[in-house]
Design a protein around this motif. Sequence first.
Motif, PDB file in Angstrom:
ATOM      1  N   ALA A  95       0.831  -1.210   0.000  1.00 22.36           N
ATOM      2  CA  ALA A  95       0.000   0.000   0.000  1.00 22.36           C
ATOM      3  C   ALA A  95       0.865   1.258   0.000  1.00 22.36           C
ATOM      4  CB  ALA A  95      -0.932   0.001   1.207  1.00 22.36           C
ATOM      5  N   CYS A  98       1.984   1.813  -3.492  1.00 24.06           N
ATOM      6  CA  CYS A  98       0.864   2.350  -4.280  1.00 24.06           C
ATOM      7  C   CYS A  98       0.652   3.834  -3.989  1.00 24.06           C
ATOM      8  CB  CYS A  98      -0.419   1.571  -3.982  1.00 24.06           C
ATOM      9  SG  CYS A  98      -0.411  -0.141  -4.552  1.00 24.06           S
ATOM     10  N   LYS A  99       0.752   4.175  -2.722  1.00 22.25           N
ATOM     11  CA  LYS A  99       0.591   5.573  -2.312  1.00 22.25           C
ATOM     12  C   LYS A  99       1.667   6.440  -2.961  1.00 22.25           C
ATOM     13  CE  LYS A  99      -0.933   8.915   0.490  1.00 22.25           C
ATOM     14  NZ  LYS A  99      -2.308   9.467   0.470  1.00 22.25           N
ATOM     15  N   GLU A 102       1.083   6.799  -6.571  1.00 22.01           N
ATOM     16  CA  GLU A 102      -0.247   7.352  -6.852  1.00 22.01           C
ATOM     17  C   GLU A 102      -1.019   6.456  -7.824  1.00 22.01           C
ATOM     18  OE1 GLU A 102       0.284  11.410  -8.119  1.00 22.01           O
ATOM     19  OE2 GLU A 102       0.715  12.095  -6.075  1.00 22.01           O
ATOM     20  N   LYS A 105      -4.110  -0.498  -5.757  1.00 23.16           N
ATOM     21  CA  LYS A 105      -4.735  -0.884  -4.500  1.00 23.16           C
ATOM     22  C   LYS A 105      -4.328  -2.316  -4.177  1.00 23.16           C
ATOM     23  CE  LYS A 105      -8.712   2.237  -4.703  1.00 23.16           C
ATOM     24  NZ  LYS A 105     -10.183   2.351  -4.599  1.00 23.16           N
ATOM     25  N   ASN A 128      -6.977   2.828   3.575  1.00 23.91           N
ATOM     26  CA  ASN A 128      -7.895   3.189   2.484  1.00 23.91           C
ATOM     27  C   ASN A 128      -7.478   2.581   1.154  1.00 23.91           C
ATOM     28  OD1 ASN A 128      -5.613   5.020   2.476  1.00 23.91           O
ATOM     29  ND2 ASN A 128      -6.708   6.233   0.967  1.00 23.91           N
ATOM     30  N   LEU A 129      -6.263   2.039   1.080  1.00 16.82           N
ATOM     31  CA  LEU A 129      -5.796   1.388  -0.147  1.00 16.82           C
ATOM     32  C   LEU A 129      -5.855  -0.136  -0.053  1.00 16.82           C
ATOM     33  CD1 LEU A 129      -2.669   3.625  -0.889  1.00 16.82           C
ATOM     34  CD2 LEU A 129      -4.895   3.700  -2.032  1.00 16.82           C
TER      35      LEU A 129
END
Length: 255
Positions: A95, A98-99, A102, A105, A128-129
Motif C-alpha cells: 500500500a 501504491c501511495k 499514486e 490498490k 484506504n488502499l
Amino acid sequence: MKLTIDTDSQTLHIENGNDVRTTNLYSKEAFELISEQWVKVGWNEKYEYTFSWFGRPMIQLPEDIVRMQEVIYNIKPDIIIEIGVAHGGSLIYYASLCKAMEKGKVIGVDIEIRPNNRKSIEEHELYNLITLIEGGSTEQNIFNKVKSYISENDKVLIVLDSCHTKEHVYKELELYSSLVTKESYIIVEDGIMRDLYNVPNGEKSWAADNPSHAALDFVKNHDNFIIEQPKWIFNESNLEKNITHWPNAWLKKIK
C-alpha cells in the motif's frame, strides 16, 4: 558440504563429496556459497522475524522486499493481491508503494485474520488502499470475491504467501494465475523450504513438499508462464543471483 573460511589466506576451502577445491574468498563463487549458508542459518534463527514496515511486523528477507519493489515500480499494477495476511506488514508495504506511485490498490486474503491484526490494519493510515477478505484462498466463493474487485483493463500482480504445502500452492496457482496480466507475475514465496529440510528447525518432508516444486510443476503444465527472475534494474557488480527465501518464485505470464 564443508566450507572452511580462511581470512588469513583469503580463501574458501570447499569439500563436497569427491569435489575438493579452494577458491578466492573475495569472489563471486565464494559469495554465493557463503550466502546460501547464511540464508539457512538466518532462517533457523528467525532473522526474518525482526523487521516491520510502517509499524506492522513483516516476516520477509529484506532483499526479497527490495526486489519486489523493483518489480512493482516497473509494472505499476492497478491491483496487488496477497494471499496470506499474517500481521499485515506486507499489505502495508504494498500500500505504501501504491501511495508513492499514486496508483494501485491492495487485496489481502487469509483464511483467518486475527482480530488484533485486523484492528491494527484497519486503523493504519494506509488502510484506504487495502481490502481484506477472510476465507480459504482456494474456495470458489473467495476467488470470485477477489475477482469482483478487478476491472477488465487492470494490471494485476499476485503474491502467494499462505499455506506452503506443494498441493495447496499448486491449487492457488491453478486458480489465481487466470487473474495475472500478461508481462506481470504471480510470485510464489518461501520456496526456500526445499533447502531447509535438514536444518534444526526444518522438517524432512520439506525436501519434496514445498512451494518451489509446486511452481516448477505448474510451469511444466502451463506454457503461458515461465519462471524468470526479474532483471536487476541497477547492477555494477558481477553478481546475478538473488539472496532469497523465494527460489523459483517469479512466474511471469508471457501469453
